[in-house]
Design a protein around this motif. Structure first.
Motif, mmCIF file in Angstrom:
data_model
loop_
_atom_site.group_PDB
_atom_site.id
_atom_site.type_symbol
_atom_site.label_atom_id
_atom_site.label_comp_id
_atom_site.label_asym_id
_atom_site.label_seq_id
_atom_site.Cartn_x
_atom_site.Cartn_y
_atom_site.Cartn_z
ATOM 1 N N THR A 51 36.502 -4.842 105.194
ATOM 2 C CA THR A 51 35.536 -4.669 106.283
ATOM 3 C C THR A 51 36.168 -3.900 107.434
ATOM 4 O O THR A 51 35.558 -2.990 108.009
ATOM 5 C CB THR A 51 35.054 -6.041 106.789
ATOM 6 O OG1 THR A 51 34.452 -6.767 105.720
ATOM 7 C CG2 THR A 51 34.034 -5.876 107.913
ATOM 8 N N VAL A 78 29.887 -2.505 104.569
ATOM 9 C CA VAL A 78 28.901 -3.412 103.947
ATOM 10 C C VAL A 78 29.505 -4.097 102.732
ATOM 11 O O VAL A 78 29.296 -5.301 102.510
ATOM 12 C CB VAL A 78 27.627 -2.627 103.552
ATOM 13 C CG1 VAL A 78 26.692 -3.505 102.733
ATOM 14 C CG2 VAL A 78 26.920 -2.117 104.796
ATOM 15 N N LEU A 79 30.282 -3.354 101.938
ATOM 16 C CA LEU A 79 30.933 -3.940 100.769
ATOM 17 C C LEU A 79 31.859 -5.074 101.183
ATOM 18 O O LEU A 79 31.866 -6.151 100.570
ATOM 19 C CB LEU A 79 31.728 -2.865 100.019
ATOM 20 C CG LEU A 79 32.582 -3.357 98.844
ATOM 21 C CD1 LEU A 79 31.700 -3.956 97.753
ATOM 22 C CD2 LEU A 79 33.431 -2.217 98.282
ATOM 23 N N LEU A 114 31.686 -6.933 103.884
ATOM 24 C CA LEU A 114 30.906 -8.072 104.362
ATOM 25 C C LEU A 114 30.310 -8.857 103.200
ATOM 26 O O LEU A 114 30.284 -10.099 103.214
ATOM 27 C CB LEU A 114 29.787 -7.582 105.289
ATOM 28 C CG LEU A 114 30.236 -7.036 106.660
ATOM 29 C CD1 LEU A 114 29.040 -6.471 107.413
ATOM 30 C CD2 LEU A 114 30.906 -8.133 107.491
ATOM 31 N N VAL A 115 29.845 -8.140 102.190
ATOM 32 C CA VAL A 115 29.260 -8.812 101.022
ATOM 33 C C VAL A 115 30.327 -9.612 100.281
ATOM 34 O O VAL A 115 30.107 -10.776 99.900
ATOM 35 C CB VAL A 115 28.609 -7.778 100.079
ATOM 36 C CG1 VAL A 115 28.195 -8.442 98.762
ATOM 37 C CG2 VAL A 115 27.390 -7.146 100.743
ATOM 38 N N LEU A 116 31.485 -9.020 100.072
ATOM 39 C CA LEU A 116 32.556 -9.707 99.350
ATOM 40 C C LEU A 116 33.075 -10.924 100.112
ATOM 41 O O LEU A 116 33.478 -11.922 99.501
ATOM 42 C CB LEU A 116 33.718 -8.736 99.085
ATOM 43 C CG LEU A 116 33.439 -7.589 98.107
ATOM 44 C CD1 LEU A 116 34.630 -6.658 98.022
ATOM 45 C CD2 LEU A 116 33.083 -8.141 96.727
ATOM 46 N N SER A 117 33.066 -10.839 101.440
ATOM 47 C CA SER A 117 33.557 -11.958 102.246
ATOM 48 C C SER A 117 32.493 -13.025 102.465
ATOM 49 O O SER A 117 32.800 -14.127 102.940
ATOM 50 C CB SER A 117 34.045 -11.450 103.606
ATOM 51 O OG SER A 117 32.965 -10.927 104.370
ATOM 52 N N GLY A 118 31.254 -12.700 102.132
ATOM 53 C CA GLY A 118 30.160 -13.659 102.324
ATOM 54 C C GLY A 118 29.722 -13.787 103.773
ATOM 55 O O GLY A 118 28.989 -14.720 104.124
ATOM 56 N N THR A 155 27.615 -13.163 107.117
ATOM 57 C CA THR A 155 26.244 -12.783 107.472
ATOM 58 C C THR A 155 26.135 -12.759 108.998
ATOM 59 O O THR A 155 25.632 -13.706 109.613
ATOM 60 C CB THR A 155 25.224 -13.781 106.877
ATOM 61 O OG1 THR A 155 25.583 -15.112 107.298
ATOM 62 C CG2 THR A 155 25.197 -13.690 105.372
#
Length: 283
Positions: A85, A152-153, A155-159, A161
């Motif tokens: 991120t 964005v990748l 943030l998605v991998l880290s969960g 929101t």
């Protein structure tokens, strides 16, 4: 052209209405941007090449992180996804610098030593504004998009929101980081008023910027202080990334805004002081 007249011209108001002056500067910048887009359409290969180089550089920035986290899941409180991120945020800010800042400051020595500044000082516009926003490398905007995708990748991998306030924090901090890094580079470039060339100094600057690819806590305490206050790359990567993860309060945001105001004022003062010592390259 005398130094006194040069400085007087710089301080002479363009219009009594401050808002009108700012709108005029905005229209001038829009003209610069429109011409930059037209230039880019004539050199499509440059756009593709710049985008490809940006992708390679982004990949080279991620590879060390993948190697590091191949042996551990956590480094000083940062997971692999959180660092990804941060890399995305760093790519966004540095690509914006490459788009709007670098094309102008790389020419600053030439402006001053070859006398091109003489003609700019005769224009009815702030010379500092004109010389620092005139050139735009539109092709680098593609790398801003690459940075957004990596962000964005991560943030998605880290969960993670992030809510609206956390996103606002990240935007403000990243903006502060962008302006602060531009101010540091500007201050170094304006040394051309007194030095024959500042190209070597710019090279050092670009190498220091790369430290923003890693979280601030990865460095010793003394280096952290340097990367926060003297060379504030932390505001361009670490702090915005922490804000998106919900790990940052409003104090760093306030500190970033205050530091930005001071930096802009100092750089403006340096430019005016430089103009007072500038007599013309042809004199």
């Amino acid at each position: 052209m005398s130094a006194n007249r040069t400085y007087a011209d710089e301080r002479r108001p363009l219009d009594r209405n401050w808002l009108h002056r700012q709108w005029r500067h905005l229209r001038i910048w829009r003209g610069f941007f429109a011409r930059a887009v037209v230039r880019e359409t004539h050199y499509r290969a440059h756009f593709v090449t710049t985008l490809a180089v940006g992708v390679v550089q982004l990949g080279l920035g991620i590879v060390p992180i993948l190697l590091l986290y191949g042996y551990t899941d956590d480094v000083r409180g940062w997971s692999q996804a959180e660092v990804i991120t941060l890399v995305g945020m760093f790519q966004i800010v540095t690509s914006l610098i490459a788009t709007f800042v670098a094309p102008n400051l790389n020419r600053m020595t030439t402006y001053i030593t070859d006398g091109e500044l003489d003609g700019v000082l005769l224009r009815p516009v702030s010379s500092q504004f004109y010389l620092t926003v005139r050139w735009i490398n539109v092709a680098e905007l593609g790398n801003v998009l690459n940075g957004c995708l990596v962000l964005v990748l991560g943030l998605v991998l880290s969960g993670a929101t992030p809510n609206a306030l956390e996103i606002l924090q990240a935007i403000v901090l990243a903006t502060c980081g962008l302006v602060l890094l531009a101010c540091v580079w500007s201050a170094l470039s304006f040394l051309a008023f007194w030095l024959q060339s500042v190209n070597a100094i710019a090279f050092i600057y670009l190498n220091l910027v790369d430290s923003g690819r890693y979280p601030l806590v990865f460095f010793p305490i003394g280096v952290r202080a340097f990367l926060t206050f003297a060379f504030p790359v932390a505001f361009a990567s670490t702090f915005p990334a922490q804000a998106l993860q919900g790990d940052l309060g409003w104090l760093p945001v306030a500190g970033g805004l205050g530091l930005t105001v001071v930096a802009v004022a100092l750089v403006r003062a340096q430019w005016r002081y430089g103009l007072r010592s500038y007599s013309s390259a042809s004199s």
